[in-house]
Design an enzyme around this catalytic site. Structure first.
Site, PDB file in Angstrom:
ATOM      1  N   THR A 175       0.824  -1.208   0.000  1.00 28.60           N
ATOM      2  CA  THR A 175       0.000   0.000   0.000  1.00 28.60           C
ATOM      3  C   THR A 175       0.859   1.259   0.000  1.00 28.60           C
ATOM      4  O   THR A 175       1.979   1.252   0.515  1.00 28.60           O
ATOM      5  CB  THR A 175      -0.897  -0.006   1.260  1.00 28.60           C
ATOM      6  OG1 THR A 175      -1.500   1.263   1.419  1.00 28.60           O
ATOM      7  CG2 THR A 175      -0.095  -0.294   2.526  1.00 28.60           C
ATOM      8  N   ASP A 176       0.282   2.348  -0.511  1.00 26.40           N
ATOM      9  CA  ASP A 176       0.987   3.641  -0.461  1.00 26.40           C
ATOM     10  C   ASP A 176       1.102   4.168   0.969  1.00 26.40           C
ATOM     11  O   ASP A 176       1.884   5.079   1.249  1.00 26.40           O
ATOM     12  CB  ASP A 176       0.294   4.673  -1.355  1.00 26.40           C
ATOM     13  CG  ASP A 176      -1.177   4.933  -1.016  1.00 26.40           C
ATOM     14  OD1 ASP A 176      -1.703   4.319  -0.066  1.00 26.40           O
ATOM     15  OD2 ASP A 176      -1.804   5.756  -1.719  1.00 26.40           O
ATOM     16  N   GLU A 177       0.307   3.575   1.896  1.00 17.59           N
ATOM     17  CA  GLU A 177       0.323   4.085   3.273  1.00 17.59           C
ATOM     18  C   GLU A 177       1.647   3.852   3.983  1.00 17.59           C
ATOM     19  O   GLU A 177       1.888   4.433   5.045  1.00 17.59           O
ATOM     20  CB  GLU A 177      -0.806   3.442   4.083  1.00 17.59           C
ATOM     21  CG  GLU A 177      -2.170   3.811   3.572  1.00 17.59           C
ATOM     22  CD  GLU A 177      -3.270   3.453   4.556  1.00 17.59           C
ATOM     23  OE1 GLU A 177      -2.979   3.191   5.732  1.00 17.59           O
ATOM     24  OE2 GLU A 177      -4.428   3.426   4.121  1.00 17.59           O
ATOM     25  N   TYR A 186      -1.960  -0.617  11.152  1.00 12.63           N
ATOM     26  CA  TYR A 186      -2.079  -1.296   9.851  1.00 12.63           C
ATOM     27  C   TYR A 186      -0.894  -0.990   8.951  1.00 12.63           C
ATOM     28  O   TYR A 186      -0.203  -1.895   8.451  1.00 12.63           O
ATOM     29  CB  TYR A 186      -3.390  -0.897   9.151  1.00 12.63           C
ATOM     30  CG  TYR A 186      -3.383  -1.174   7.656  1.00 12.63           C
ATOM     31  CD1 TYR A 186      -3.373  -2.478   7.178  1.00 12.63           C
ATOM     32  CD2 TYR A 186      -3.348  -0.129   6.725  1.00 12.63           C
ATOM     33  CE1 TYR A 186      -3.337  -2.744   5.803  1.00 12.63           C
ATOM     34  CE2 TYR A 186      -3.323  -0.385   5.362  1.00 12.63           C
ATOM     35  CZ  TYR A 186      -3.315  -1.695   4.906  1.00 12.63           C
ATOM     36  OH  TYR A 186      -3.269  -1.951   3.551  1.00 12.63           O
ATOM     37  N   LYS A 238       2.218  -3.318   7.277  1.00 16.51           N
ATOM     38  CA  LYS A 238       2.455  -3.465   5.834  1.00 16.51           C
ATOM     39  C   LYS A 238       3.891  -3.041   5.502  1.00 16.51           C
ATOM     40  O   LYS A 238       4.568  -3.678   4.701  1.00 16.51           O
ATOM     41  CB  LYS A 238       1.458  -2.628   5.024  1.00 16.51           C
ATOM     42  CG  LYS A 238       0.028  -3.129   5.054  1.00 16.51           C
ATOM     43  CD  LYS A 238      -0.154  -4.539   4.501  1.00 16.51           C
ATOM     44  CE  LYS A 238       0.060  -4.633   3.003  1.00 16.51           C
ATOM     45  NZ  LYS A 238      -0.290  -5.982   2.481  1.00 16.51           N
TER      46      LYS A 238
HETATM   47  P1  NAD Z   1      -9.712  -7.339   2.310  1.00 14.92           P
HETATM   48  O1  NAD Z   1      -9.714  -7.095   3.780  1.00 14.92           O
HETATM   49  O2  NAD Z   1     -10.934  -7.038   1.517  1.00 14.92           O
HETATM   50  O3  NAD Z   1      -9.332  -8.866   2.027  1.00 14.92           O
HETATM   51  C1  NAD Z   1      -8.324  -9.540   2.717  1.00 14.92           C
HETATM   52  C2  NAD Z   1      -8.491 -11.029   2.437  1.00 14.92           C
HETATM   53  O4  NAD Z   1      -7.405 -11.737   3.104  1.00 14.92           O
HETATM   54  C3  NAD Z   1      -9.798 -11.612   2.983  1.00 14.92           C
HETATM   55  O5  NAD Z   1     -10.390 -12.466   2.024  1.00 14.92           O
HETATM   56  C4  NAD Z   1      -9.357 -12.406   4.206  1.00 14.92           C
HETATM   57  O6  NAD Z   1     -10.200 -13.513   4.502  1.00 14.92           O
HETATM   58  C5  NAD Z   1      -7.957 -12.842   3.796  1.00 14.92           C
HETATM   59  N1  NAD Z   1      -7.084 -13.137   4.942  1.00 14.92           N
HETATM   60  C6  NAD Z   1      -6.893 -12.362   6.046  1.00 14.92           C
HETATM   61  N2  NAD Z   1      -6.036 -12.967   6.882  1.00 14.92           N
HETATM   62  C7  NAD Z   1      -5.672 -14.133   6.293  1.00 14.92           C
HETATM   63  C8  NAD Z   1      -4.793 -15.194   6.674  1.00 14.92           C
HETATM   64  N3  NAD Z   1      -4.124 -15.167   7.841  1.00 14.92           N
HETATM   65  N4  NAD Z   1      -4.647 -16.240   5.840  1.00 14.92           N
HETATM   66  C9  NAD Z   1      -5.322 -16.286   4.668  1.00 14.92           C
HETATM   67  N5  NAD Z   1      -6.175 -15.327   4.260  1.00 14.92           N
HETATM   68  C10 NAD Z   1      -6.340 -14.255   5.065  1.00 14.92           C
HETATM   69  O7  NAD Z   1      -8.462  -6.531   1.776  1.00 14.92           O
HETATM   70  P2  NAD Z   1      -8.256  -5.743   0.380  1.00 14.92           P
HETATM   71  O8  NAD Z   1      -8.763  -4.368   0.534  1.00 14.92           O
HETATM   72  O9  NAD Z   1      -8.717  -6.595  -0.721  1.00 14.92           O
HETATM   73  O10 NAD Z   1      -6.655  -5.668   0.364  1.00 14.92           O
HETATM   74  C11 NAD Z   1      -5.903  -6.742  -0.202  1.00 14.92           C
HETATM   75  C12 NAD Z   1      -4.436  -6.380  -0.177  1.00 14.92           C
HETATM   76  O11 NAD Z   1      -4.221  -5.179  -0.912  1.00 14.92           O
HETATM   77  C13 NAD Z   1      -3.887  -6.110   1.224  1.00 14.92           C
HETATM   78  O12 NAD Z   1      -2.582  -6.644   1.299  1.00 14.92           O
HETATM   79  C14 NAD Z   1      -3.873  -4.597   1.340  1.00 14.92           C
HETATM   80  O13 NAD Z   1      -2.861  -4.179   2.224  1.00 14.92           O
HETATM   81  C15 NAD Z   1      -3.543  -4.222  -0.095  1.00 14.92           C
HETATM   82  N6  NAD Z   1      -4.009  -2.897  -0.544  1.00 14.92           N
HETATM   83  C16 NAD Z   1      -5.325  -2.533  -0.384  1.00 14.92           C
HETATM   84  C17 NAD Z   1      -5.760  -1.311  -0.892  1.00 14.92           C
HETATM   85  C18 NAD Z   1      -7.217  -0.883  -0.782  1.00 14.92           C
HETATM   86  O14 NAD Z   1      -7.550   0.216  -1.201  1.00 14.92           O
HETATM   87  N7  NAD Z   1      -8.114  -1.702  -0.255  1.00 14.92           N
HETATM   88  C19 NAD Z   1      -4.854  -0.459  -1.544  1.00 14.92           C
HETATM   89  C20 NAD Z   1      -3.507  -0.849  -1.654  1.00 14.92           C
HETATM   90  C21 NAD Z   1      -3.114  -2.084  -1.171  1.00 14.92           C
HETATM   91  O1  DAU Z   2      -4.146   3.902   0.468  1.00 11.48           O
HETATM   92  C1  DAU Z   2      -4.366   2.524   0.396  1.00 11.48           C
HETATM   93  C2  DAU Z   2      -5.191   2.069   1.581  1.00 11.48           C
HETATM   94  O2  DAU Z   2      -6.520   2.501   1.325  1.00 11.48           O
HETATM   95  C3  DAU Z   2      -5.148   0.564   1.803  1.00 11.48           C
HETATM   96  O3  DAU Z   2      -3.842   0.181   2.179  1.00 11.48           O
HETATM   97  C4  DAU Z   2      -6.124   0.121   2.887  1.00 11.48           C
HETATM   98  O4  DAU Z   2      -6.151  -1.291   2.981  1.00 11.48           O
HETATM   99  C5  DAU Z   2      -7.503   0.633   2.518  1.00 11.48           C
HETATM  100  O5  DAU Z   2      -8.417   0.317   3.556  1.00 11.48           O
HETATM  101  C6  DAU Z   2      -7.477   2.153   2.295  1.00 11.48           C
HETATM  102  O6  DAU Z   2      -7.173   2.839   3.542  1.00 11.48           O
HETATM  103  P1  DAU Z   2      -7.976   4.165   3.990  1.00 11.48           P
HETATM  104  O7  DAU Z   2      -7.871   4.250   5.460  1.00 11.48           O
HETATM  105  O8  DAU Z   2      -7.545   5.309   3.165  1.00 11.48           O
HETATM  106  O9  DAU Z   2      -9.465   3.731   3.486  1.00 11.48           O
HETATM  107  P2  DAU Z   2     -10.914   3.867   4.165  1.00 11.48           P
HETATM  108  O10 DAU Z   2     -11.877   3.389   3.144  1.00 11.48           O
HETATM  109  O11 DAU Z   2     -10.970   3.265   5.514  1.00 11.48           O
HETATM  110  O12 DAU Z   2     -11.068   5.455   4.335  1.00 11.48           O
HETATM  111  C7  DAU Z   2     -10.900   6.323   3.233  1.00 11.48           C
HETATM  112  C8  DAU Z   2     -11.011   7.754   3.762  1.00 11.48           C
HETATM  113  O13 DAU Z   2     -12.357   8.002   4.183  1.00 11.48           O
HETATM  114  C9  DAU Z   2     -10.146   8.000   4.987  1.00 11.48           C
HETATM  115  O14 DAU Z   2      -9.629   9.331   4.909  1.00 11.48           O
HETATM  116  C10 DAU Z   2     -11.107   7.868   6.164  1.00 11.48           C
HETATM  117  C11 DAU Z   2     -12.414   8.365   5.577  1.00 11.48           C
HETATM  118  N1  DAU Z   2     -13.660   7.766   6.110  1.00 11.48           N
HETATM  119  C12 DAU Z   2     -13.723   6.408   6.216  1.00 11.48           C
HETATM  120  C13 DAU Z   2     -14.887   5.805   6.647  1.00 11.48           C
HETATM  121  C14 DAU Z   2     -14.993   4.293   6.797  1.00 11.48           C
HETATM  122  C15 DAU Z   2     -14.755   8.571   6.390  1.00 11.48           C
HETATM  123  O15 DAU Z   2     -14.695   9.809   6.271  1.00 11.48           O
HETATM  124  N2  DAU Z   2     -15.915   7.972   6.799  1.00 11.48           N
HETATM  125  C16 DAU Z   2     -16.038   6.618   6.944  1.00 11.48           C
HETATM  126  O16 DAU Z   2     -17.124   6.142   7.308  1.00 11.48           O
END
Ligand code: NAD
Ligand code: DAU
Length: 332
Positions: free
Chosen positions: A121-123, A148, A152
């Protein structure tokens, strides 16, 4: 490469990637997923059985991981605890899955000589000031803010160490915020869409000036496949689609697209340590590997996503009540 193992393939981005592989390649895909609260088998339900095998298991199970690596040409590692708010409440599962889980996969990759792509992630770079003209690049120093993002960052550093010390054939990508189908309702965009569908007012943390750099999950998938096929071993690639928007703008756009008054939302308690702004410079990925995003119109992508949640209430209904009860207990 013909046999791929996708960890976390029942989660949001992992399941989008599995759909992408089935549509655009001939690979056979094995999904390894623990089915935590965030995993959902229904996200893979309509895929052909001769292309996708599902294994219910934990990436911390070294024996199972070893067995699966023995039968795999390459691994794409999505499995993680992914939600910042949960990591503020209970960090432990983040340490276990994100750090120890990645370690387990790296050891298996080392034993079997397996190609591994690590999804990050960019975080890991922390946040930028709202008025900073800069964006994150592959050279930005790591500076994570939350439990989190620190786990990562730790997992990325393990991958780099295993490449250098043991010659593991790995690449890393760090992507910005994804949106699209199959995203859990705890996350910002699906939470607000499903709130409107349920007649609940959307919830904005603080003043909502925080900026996220939105990319459609389908574009993330095409970028990961590009890196898996053509990325240089040991390299990191940033993935982004020039989608910076502040949260206030996004919540108002969701309300407008859903036919509601743009101001019909509540300001709720802000997230502790809330990162201000993320922004990705993906020049390396575009210039070196020729990747381009396809979803350049955020409003159109958001409208499609709203339609998906409207027509898939059976997919998200069960998770919605528990998610809102958790947020209510935190004043959010
Ligand atoms: P998500 O929470 O929707 O899915 C995570 C999946 O991993 C789930 O299906 C869960 O059951 C599985 N999992 C969790 N722990 C496990 C374990 N111990 N063994 C096997 N499976 C397990 O997450 P997402 O949003 O799809 O993110 C997926 C990946 O992408 C993560 O590594 C996250 O850091 C990265 N990422 C997410 C975002 C975003 O915007 N959501 C952006 C950049 C990177
Ligand atoms: O940047 C990549 C990341 O993006 C991933 O690594 C994470 O897995 C993914 O969850 C996401 O992280 P954020 O914390 O940015 O996403 P989230 O959807 O939780 O929140 C997006 C923005 O919205 C953040 O600034 C918090 C805000 N927010 C979130 C929720 C759930 C609100 O204002 N209201 C809400 O109800």
């Amino acid at each position: 490469m013909s046999r791929l193992l996708v960890t976390g393939g029942a989660g949001f981005i992992g399941s989008n990637f599995v759909h992408h592989l089935v549509a655009h390649t001939d690979h056979h895909v094995t999904v390894l997923d623990k089915l935590t609260y965030a995993g959902n088998r229904a996200s893979l339900a309509d895929l052909p059985e001769d292309r996708v095998t599902f294994v219910h298991g934990d990436i911390l199970d070294a024996g199972l991981v070893d067995e699966l690596f023995a039968d795999t040409d390459a691994v794409v590692h999505y499995a993680a605890e992914s939600h910042n708010d949960n990591s503020l409440h209970d960090p432990r599962p983040f340490l276990d899955t994100n750090i120890a889980g990645t370690y387990t996969l790296l050891e298996a990759a080392r034993r079997h000589g397996t190609r591994l792509h690590h999804i990050s992630t960019d975080e890991v770079y922390g946040d930028l000031a709202l008025d900073d003209p800069g964006r994150f690049t592959e050279h930005t120093p790591y500076n994570p803010s939350s439990p989190y993002s620190s786990t990562k960052a730790g997992s990325d550093l393990l991958v780099r160490a295993w490449v250098r010390s043991f010659g593991v054939q790995a690449t890393i990508s760090n992507c910005s915020n994804n949106y699209g189908p199959y995203q859990h309702v705890e996350k910002f965009i699906p939470r607000q869409i499903t709130n409107v569908i349920r007649g609940i007012r959307p919830k904005l943390y603080g003043a909502g000036h925080n900026v996220r750099d939105w990319i459609h999950a389908e574009d993330h998938s095409s970028a990961v496949l590009t890196i898996l096929e053509r990325g240089r071993i040991g390299e990191t690639y940033l993935i982004g689609a020039d989608g910076e928007k502040d949260n206030k703008t996004v919540i108002e756009l969701i309300l407008t697209l859903m036919g509601e008054d743009a101001g019909a939302y509540d300001h709720v308690t802000d997230r502790a340590g809330h990162d201000l702004r993320y922004a990705i410079d993906s020049t390396k990925l575009r210039d070196e590997l020729g990747w381009q995003p396809r979803y350049r119109d955020f409003e159109a992508g958001l409208a499609d996503t709203i339609d998906w949640y409207r027509t898939h209430e059976d997919w998200w209904a069960t998770a919605k009540d528990a998610t809102e009860a958790f947020y209510a207990s935190k004043g959010q």
